[in-house]
Design a protein around this motif. Structure first.
Motif, PDB file in Angstrom:
ATOM      1  N   ALA A  60      -5.975 -46.481   7.375  1.00  0.00           N
ATOM      2  CA  ALA A  60      -5.770 -46.087   5.992  1.00  0.00           C
ATOM      3  C   ALA A  60      -4.450 -45.331   5.865  1.00  0.00           C
ATOM      4  O   ALA A  60      -3.692 -45.520   4.921  1.00  0.00           O
ATOM      5  CB  ALA A  60      -6.944 -45.225   5.516  1.00  0.00           C
ATOM      6  N   TRP A  61      -4.181 -44.463   6.842  1.00  0.00           N
ATOM      7  CA  TRP A  61      -2.924 -43.710   6.883  1.00  0.00           C
ATOM      8  C   TRP A  61      -2.407 -43.685   8.305  1.00  0.00           C
ATOM      9  O   TRP A  61      -3.162 -43.439   9.244  1.00  0.00           O
ATOM     10  CB  TRP A  61      -3.121 -42.275   6.392  1.00  0.00           C
ATOM     11  N   SER A  62      -1.127 -43.963   8.492  1.00  0.00           N
ATOM     12  CA  SER A  62      -0.485 -43.888   9.797  1.00  0.00           C
ATOM     13  C   SER A  62       0.843 -43.169   9.660  1.00  0.00           C
ATOM     14  O   SER A  62       1.436 -43.122   8.578  1.00  0.00           O
ATOM     15  CB  SER A  62      -0.231 -45.286  10.384  1.00  0.00           C
ATOM     16  N   ALA A  63       1.294 -42.596  10.778  1.00  0.00           N
ATOM     17  CA  ALA A  63       2.606 -41.960  10.804  1.00  0.00           C
ATOM     18  C   ALA A  63       3.461 -42.680  11.832  1.00  0.00           C
ATOM     19  O   ALA A  63       2.976 -43.080  12.888  1.00  0.00           O
ATOM     20  CB  ALA A  63       2.483 -40.481  11.151  1.00  0.00           C
ATOM     21  N   VAL A  64       4.726 -42.844  11.527  1.00  0.00           N
ATOM     22  CA  VAL A  64       5.674 -43.460  12.453  1.00  0.00           C
ATOM     23  C   VAL A  64       6.631 -42.382  12.926  1.00  0.00           C
ATOM     24  O   VAL A  64       7.274 -41.708  12.118  1.00  0.00           O
ATOM     25  CB  VAL A  64       6.436 -44.615  11.778  1.00  0.00           C
ATOM     26  N   LEU A  65       6.702 -42.201  14.240  1.00  0.00           N
ATOM     27  CA  LEU A  65       7.541 -41.158  14.819  1.00  0.00           C
ATOM     28  C   LEU A  65       9.011 -41.553  14.723  1.00  0.00           C
ATOM     29  O   LEU A  65       9.398 -42.662  15.101  1.00  0.00           O
ATOM     30  CB  LEU A  65       7.139 -40.938  16.280  1.00  0.00           C
ATOM     31  N   GLY A  66       9.833 -40.608  14.245  1.00  0.00           N
ATOM     32  CA  GLY A  66      11.246 -40.900  14.007  1.00  0.00           C
ATOM     33  C   GLY A  66      12.167 -40.649  15.182  1.00  0.00           C
ATOM     34  O   GLY A  66      13.369 -40.925  15.096  1.00  0.00           O
ATOM     35  N   GLY A  67      11.653 -40.126  16.283  1.00  0.00           N
ATOM     36  CA  GLY A  67      12.474 -39.875  17.461  1.00  0.00           C
ATOM     37  C   GLY A  67      11.599 -39.723  18.689  1.00  0.00           C
ATOM     38  O   GLY A  67      10.398 -39.464  18.586  1.00  0.00           O
ATOM     39  N   GLU A  68      12.183 -39.881  19.855  1.00  0.00           N
ATOM     40  CA  GLU A  68      11.414 -39.794  21.094  1.00  0.00           C
ATOM     41  C   GLU A  68      11.047 -38.355  21.423  1.00  0.00           C
ATOM     42  O   GLU A  68      11.840 -37.442  21.246  1.00  0.00           O
ATOM     43  CB  GLU A  68      12.227 -40.402  22.243  1.00  0.00           C
ATOM     44  N   LEU A  69       9.824 -38.171  21.910  1.00  0.00           N
ATOM     45  CA  LEU A  69       9.351 -36.853  22.329  1.00  0.00           C
ATOM     46  C   LEU A  69       8.729 -36.964  23.713  1.00  0.00           C
ATOM     47  O   LEU A  69       7.932 -37.866  23.967  1.00  0.00           O
ATOM     48  CB  LEU A  69       8.299 -36.317  21.352  1.00  0.00           C
ATOM     49  N   THR A  70       9.095 -36.049  24.601  1.00  0.00           N
ATOM     50  CA  THR A  70       8.450 -35.959  25.910  1.00  0.00           C
ATOM     51  C   THR A  70       7.634 -34.676  25.953  1.00  0.00           C
ATOM     52  O   THR A  70       8.168 -33.581  25.731  1.00  0.00           O
ATOM     53  CB  THR A  70       9.491 -35.960  27.044  1.00  0.00           C
ATOM     54  N   LEU A  71       6.333 -34.823  26.196  1.00  0.00           N
ATOM     55  CA  LEU A  71       5.415 -33.686  26.158  1.00  0.00           C
ATOM     56  C   LEU A  71       4.811 -33.458  27.534  1.00  0.00           C
ATOM     57  O   LEU A  71       4.540 -34.414  28.271  1.00  0.00           O
ATOM     58  CB  LEU A  71       4.299 -33.944  25.138  1.00  0.00           C
ATOM     59  N   ASN A  72       4.586 -32.192  27.851  1.00  0.00           N
ATOM     60  CA  ASN A  72       3.953 -31.825  29.124  1.00  0.00           C
ATOM     61  C   ASN A  72       3.047 -30.634  28.862  1.00  0.00           C
ATOM     62  O   ASN A  72       3.520 -29.527  28.614  1.00  0.00           O
ATOM     63  CB  ASN A  72       5.009 -31.483  30.172  1.00  0.00           C
TER      64      ASN A  72
END
Length: 285
Positions: A60-72
């Motif tokens: 119904a709702w989605s978000a598109v990430l605008g840049g790369e993210l590295t998470l730890n």
């Protein structure tokens, strides 16, 4: 990881432990609107096992990430690439969820399994599966937070972390997100109708409604409609789709269908959960 409908059963301890962490309620998946190739009044023949109609499914709702993210976080690392689809959380609860600012928007990557069969069996044998020193639940999910609702995510957390220090949201580089409605799920993702042919021992025909999400067929118990062969022609309605089974040829195992309309664009109410397999272990006394 197998998806299936949770009907009646015991909730595994791993899920109960989530109450002290984050409880993420995702946005719902739905059959998407669109133009159908089949038009009202069209008549056609289908063979046993043939898919004769489909419509894309998405969130119904989605978000598109605008840049790369590295998470730890909590010893678990993940890189979320630019353009990745994130689920828009409808709600974030649990004790850890109280740390988030009121009005913050949360977007989550797909659930990931941390189960390793070798380590899992070793844990079972030593009775340490639920040891307090374990940092992660069997399933985890990275989520990013738009604190100010300015369409820039600036924090992140790991749903499924267990330790208090791992449940603290971390600061990340501000990264844009774009929220879209009715975005198709990636890969093979559709709701469809399949002619099952003769089924059972009662002289019935079967029409199956199947839901596929990213190549994974969802399993549920009420997706088949039974049509007595002796009562043809019979009108069939499935989730807004409507058609008439006119006749059936037992020699060719083909049915003739007259089409009326396709699926309604709406939530399909299939609830999925990760199934847990319990392995009995003999422990000498």
């Amino acid at each position: 990881m197998k998806k299936s409908v949770l009907a009646v059963g015991i909730v595994p301890m791993a899920f109960l432990l989530m109450a002290s962490g984050y409880q993420v309620t995702p946005s719902t998946n739905r059959i998407l609107p669109g133009e159908d190739k089949l038009t009202a009044g069209t008549e056609f023949t289908v063979r046993k096992g043939e898919i004769f109609y489909s419509r894309p499914v998405g969130r119904a709702w989605s978000a598109v990430l605008g840049g790369e993210l590295t998470l730890n976080i909590a010893g678990k690392s993940s890189t979320l690439p630019a353009g990745m689809q994130l689920n828009v959380a409808r709600r974030v609860g649990g004790k850890a969820g109280e740390q988030l600012d009121d009005g913050a928007r949360v977007f989550c990557a797909p659930l990931e399994s941390n189960w390793n069969i070798g380590k899992g069996l070793a844990n079972l044998l030593t009775l340490s599966l639920f040891a307090s020193s374990q940092r992660l639940q069997p399933n985890t999910q990275f989520c990013v937070v738009d604190t100010d609702r300015d369409m820039m995510v600036d924090k992140a957390f790991l749903s499924g972390a267990k330790k208090a220090e791992d449940l603290l949201p971390i600061e990340i580089k501000p990264t844009p997100v774009k929220v879209e409605r009715n975005l198709p799920l990636p890969g093979e993702s559709e709701a469809r109708l399949r002619f099952a042919g003769g089924v059972g021992i009662m002289g019935n025909l079967g029409i199956d409604m199947e839901v596929i999400e990213e190549g994974q067929r969802l399993v549920y118990s009420n997706g088949r409609r039974f049509i007595p062969k002796s009562k043809l022609p019979t009108k069939v309605d499935i989730f807004g789709a409507s058609f008439t089974v006119l006749s059936y040829d037992p020699e060719t195992k083909e049915a003739k269908i007259r089409w009326e309309r396709g699926f309604h664009p709406a939530q399909y109410n299939v609830t999925t959960t990760t199934t847990t397999t319990y392995i009995p272990i003999y422990i000498p006394r």
